[in-house]
Design an enzyme around this catalytic site. Structure first.
Site: not given
Ligand code: WQD
Length: 319
Positions: A11-12, A33, A75-76, A119, A143, A147, A189, A219, A284
């Site tokens: 993706y990125i 892949l 990225f991989a 990250s 994870y 990193k 999310l 976030r 979280d």
């Molecule tokens: C975002 C917010 C959830 C799903 C993760 C990794 C981080 C980075 C990015 C790569 C949070 C809330 C989520 C849902 C919700 N990855 N949420 N309902 O946890 O901030 O970060 O991805 O490097 O390392 O930890 O991302 O997208 O899971 O959540 O309310 O159905 O959305 O609680 O506050 P996160 P996320």
């Protein structure tokens, strides 16, 4: 420039591949892949190997020599927090083993420029609203640990044999620069919310009693195209002889709560859904946003797209 992009079909990675191609750089993609999609990389050469495999270093050296590679963007990697807790050895084998093979190959092929995908997960649960690169990193899952160790490996190679490395600590990446390069995983999310809506369900909100503006987690959502542009800025930075920093946050500096994200989704989609309010999700941090001073002042990069752009582009890609 001839750039080897590992994970370039992801993706990125594929957004960066396209920007490099658009500016006329030569690109060779290394991708197993497993999550990548070949159609994303256009005319770039694909070398389909697993970076953590025994034969990877030899193949990488041959590839770098054959394509006269001058820089690598790495990225991989595996990137799901929950999965990393369940299968830590696999995460270390893939993320650390893969990077060790890559650095070994770069040293042997005398390629000494590397942009490394790090990250905000390296920070753990920082107790500050805007995180600067200076704070102590205390990752809370395998994870994030892989990193942080990756950043140390880059630093060690810089000391040992003169690697020029830049670690980019991504915050919450979302959106699509081109519809066909959109995130196809339903792991974060924004894609999770869209998947719920398409299934006719209410999106879940994890926690409504946090000490934030509206009780939901905050976030720093950064548009994937802004993030991709940061990689090109970092590549260009590595060409300079004077490089005071090797680690940069990549975010907007602005936090958005889960409810603010959902409000934008309602505006973008025109769907007037209810949210399904749930208890907190384990692990979280209440609020996590980037202090973006360093990347702005050093690389001259700042995000130019906002939450609306992120949600609009992600929705357009699946509509
Ligand atoms: C975002 C917010 C959830 C799903 C993760 C990794 C981080 C980075 C990015 C790569 C949070 C809330 C989520 C849902 C919700 N990855 N949420 N309902 O946890 O901030 O970060 O991805 O490097 O390392 O930890 O991302 O997208 O899971 O959540 O309310 O159905 O959305 O609680 O506050 P996160 P996320």
């Amino acid at each position: 420039m001839s750039v080897l992009v590992t994970g370039g079909a992801g993706y990125i990675g594929s957004h960066v591949v396209r920007l490099l191609q658009n500016r006329g750089d030569k690109v060779v993609v290394v991708d197993n892949l497993s999550n990548g999609i070949q159609d994303r990389i256009g005319a770039a050469t694909l070398v389909q190997i697993d970076l953590a495999s025994e034969t990877a270093t030899k193949t990488l050296v041959e590839t770098m020599r054959a394509h006269e590679v001058t820089a690598v963007i790495h990225f991989a990697a595996l990137k799901q927090v929950g999965e990393s807790v369940a299968r830590p050895e696999w995460y270390f084998q893939q993320n650390i083993g893969g990077l060790a093979n890559l650095l070994t190959a770069m040293h042997e092929a005398q390629v000494n420029r590397l942009v490394f995908s790090s990250s905000a997960a390296t920070y753990g649960m920082p107790d500050v609203p805007a995180v600067s690169e200076e704070i102590l990193c205390e990752p809370i899952n395998p994870y994030g640990q892989t990193k942080l160790i990756g950043e140390w490996m880059v630093a060690n190679a810089a000391t040992a044999w003169g690697l020029r490395g830049a670690n980019l600590r991504y915050f919450n990446v979302a959106g699509a620069g081109w519809p066909e390069l959109a995130d196809t995983a339903v792991a974060n999310l924004v894609p999770i919310v869209f998947a719920a809506l398409r299934a006719g369900k209410s999106p879940k909100v994890f926690g409504t009693d946090y000490p934030t503006v509206d009780g939901t987690c905050v976030r720093d959502y950064v548009h994937v195209l802004d993030l991709a542009e940061a990689h090109l800025s970092a590549l260009d930075y590595l060409e300079q002889d004077n490089r005071p920093h090797s680690t940069f946050n990549v975010g907007t500096g602005q936090g958005s709560s889960v409810l603010e994200v959902l409000a934008q989704v309602r505006l973008t989609t025109g769907i007037n859904f209810e949210a399904d309010l749930q208890p907190r999700r384990a692990g979280d941090p209440p609020s996590l946003a980037a202090d973006v001073t360093r990347i702005r002042e050093t690389l001259g990069w700042s995000a130019s797209r906002n939450l609306k752009d992120i949600i609009d582009s992600a929705w357009a890609a699946i509509s």
